[in-house]
Write a protein that holds these residues in place. Sequence first.
Motif, mmCIF file in Angstrom:
data_model
loop_
_atom_site.group_PDB
_atom_site.id
_atom_site.type_symbol
_atom_site.label_atom_id
_atom_site.label_comp_id
_atom_site.label_asym_id
_atom_site.label_seq_id
_atom_site.Cartn_x
_atom_site.Cartn_y
_atom_site.Cartn_z
ATOM 1 N N GLU A 268 0.810 -1.210 0.000
ATOM 2 C CA GLU A 268 0.000 0.000 0.000
ATOM 3 C C GLU A 268 0.846 1.265 0.000
ATOM 4 O O GLU A 268 1.939 1.278 0.558
ATOM 5 C CB GLU A 268 -0.901 0.003 1.241
ATOM 6 N N GLU A 298 -5.680 -2.989 -0.803
ATOM 7 C CA GLU A 298 -4.584 -2.008 -0.888
ATOM 8 C C GLU A 298 -5.113 -0.581 -1.005
ATOM 9 O O GLU A 298 -4.506 0.361 -0.496
ATOM 10 C CB GLU A 298 -3.645 -2.339 -2.054
ATOM 11 N N HIS A 301 -6.033 0.877 2.310
ATOM 12 C CA HIS A 301 -4.863 1.318 3.076
ATOM 13 C C HIS A 301 -4.526 2.794 2.862
ATOM 14 O O HIS A 301 -3.830 3.388 3.681
ATOM 15 C CB HIS A 301 -3.639 0.498 2.682
ATOM 16 N N GLU A 331 -4.052 -3.637 9.599
ATOM 17 C CA GLU A 331 -4.250 -4.736 8.649
ATOM 18 C C GLU A 331 -5.601 -5.427 8.837
ATOM 19 O O GLU A 331 -6.242 -5.809 7.862
ATOM 20 C CB GLU A 331 -3.131 -5.770 8.768
#
Length: 604
Positions: A268, A298, A301, A331
């Motif tokens: 990311e 991603e 993020h 996460e």
Amino acid sequence: MKTFCTLILAALLIPSLYGQTTINESLSVDATDAARNFIHARVMVPVSSGPVTLVYPKWIPGNHRPTGPIANLTGVHFKAGNQELEWQRDLVDMYAFHLQVPQGTREVEVSLDLITYNGKSSLASSKVIDLLWNQVVFYPQGVASDAVQVTASIRLPEGWKYGTALTPVHESGSSAEFAPVSLTRLVDSPLIAGQYYRQVQLSPPGEKPVHVIDMVGESEESIQITDKDLASYKQLVAEAGALFGARHYEKYHFLWTLSDQTAHHGLEHHESSDNGTSEDVFSDPNAHNLEADLLPHEFTHSWNGKHRRPAGLVTPNYQEPMKGDLLWVYEGMTDYWGNILAARTGLRNADQFRENLAATAAMLDHFAAPPQWVNWRRSADYYPEGYLIWLDVDTTLRRQSNGQKSLNDFCKTFFGGQSGVPNVIPYKFEDVVATLNQVVAYDWAKFLRERLDSKSAHAPLGGIENGGWKLVYTDQKNSTMEAAEKSGGTMDLSFSIGAIMTKEGDVRDVIPGTPAFASGLGPGMKIIAVNGRKFSKDVMHAALHAGIKDRQPLALLAENGEYFNTYQVDYHGGDKYPHLVRVEGQADLLGDITKPMTAPAAKQ
Ligand SMILES: [Zn+2]
């Protein structure tokens, strides 16, 4: 090929607004040897004379570990003008290089080669390259990465094209120079390039910020995104906008490498993400199913991890250790949204979403291993376990508020704010709790601590049950596991005997606490025969089925190096795979959660 050597700029030391010194480096990368897995680079670093220590980035954002590939660094030379300088590696910190810089020297030239192949995976092939700038840069020890300005340039193999969030200021043939950025932003802006390149627009014409997918692949076919997927990714941009309520970037590039020659991974960044998938992701439904949450993950993020970041992960430069105690937010919640957004945008259909969730929940529920057994599955618990915890939070918010509030509201408050250029706002555990309380008052600190500090061997399944579903096991294959079996050439018997093997019988994994584990079977062995008959997937399934009535254990003859042994697996449950089934009379919150917030994007 046009020249790029004019891009090595004279280094200057200029005082910045804050009284700190800004260091101007230039970095020129020659990737024309990509096919041989070599990158050549030259960094000009301003220095003053005397002892100087230059460092190579060690703690890489997004990896959460000290993963700077120092072992792949080779051919390192330090020069002052034409004079080769002696250097010494620090005796303790292998990322630090000590030099003695002669009188009158204003800058040091560092030249280096980076090997992009590490024995297991590669960042380059004959057709593509994934360039991570942190792997080819040096900077003075102790300096903040924000205080280093880097003018980067790249030379690519002839005819290759590239994608990156960096702004090119000069392009010539297969070379490009980019506008100077801080080292922080450079490391946050990787570049992918390849012989086969395609860019597709995701934002409606005229809308800012612009979102694009830059694809490179091993062939022209590999980068032919389908109309359906294109519509889903357009909707992903809209859904993320609706969920978070603001965007903390000026433009966004999904960098996507489709290759079976290079690493399958995701990393990311604020204004881009570096995604690597199999080559056939647009043509193979199994690969598509398995990779469907990668880009949504991603992308999430950019808000969760880049804009809002756990305080322990906000470090001044890449040598300072990172503390990952809030990775269950960074996460774990991203894993949750990656999967939910894959469902909201149709990248996975409702059934695929539930089968995937069932597989995740079952994996955690079954494989809760004693701490001394370092099963690879349990090495990064904060992804799947975080997924289940945040599902629990979301369903609890919905139930406590009679469907008026949800984790969507949390996201808008916590990750939203004012749209604009990339910036970082650190947070602590207490900030997460306070925002949850702002959405719905509840004892969130206790709720979270109970789940995070739980020593229970079982997975937190409350979210699934609150969501109106329950985890069951049947002899019908789970579609996510089947997709993984097909793409990996494996046979997944995790939930029956407790082992995963290749279709040739090579044992990949044995789960502690299962009948296979109790029999003494271990990874690295090869199963030769099942109940006296030569091993095959069909023979194995037939033996599992026969074992339901048979009182004899399964006899697995296995090769272990030069030895053979028969392992008696005392199991009589037949094939078993996890699924979710509805709990009658309970609201289908899981269905509500996966409903899109926006109207589906117009089909191309
Ligand atoms: Zn992640």
